[in-house]
Design a protein around this motif. Sequence first.
Motif: not given
Length: 162
Positions: A155-158, A146-152
């Motif tokens: 969405k760059t908030e950690h 899910p975090h990888a998909l957000d980054l793609l």
Amino acid sequence: MKLTAAILTISDSSHQGLRADLSGPRLQRCLSDAGFEIAFTQVLPDDELLIASSLRDAANQARFVVTSGGTGISARDVTPEATRSVCDRLIEGIAELMRAEGAKHTPFAALSRGLCGTLGTSLILNLPGNPAGAEQSLKSVLHLIPHALDLLAGKTEHSAML
């Protein structure tokens, strides 16, 4: 953003109807349990051009595309080559993590050539064809997806959990 997934089983024998696809349904349950909506599933022969074309189609319909099968070292195992041909970038760490976790269960994990990479805003992940190995490999990295998909998606908030 909705989590969508596509599952491609790569197996000559399953495609020919000689063997049931056991890994695809197992991965579908695992992904559904993790909150993914399954866009579609497909069984394909070990054909590099067909796999590459299907990966592109799948990435247009789902944010997370998993393959099962064709990651070994036999002559017909061409899933990594097809994946490499369509990906914009490879994410080596995810495949390394799968192999490291797999080595805890079988010494043959090191023979897997599975890759992980990006195609646009979608993520493609190659899993072994063995149903238990496919599920174990997916579960070993699923927390990252899910975090990888957000980054793609930009969405760059950690996340606080990282």
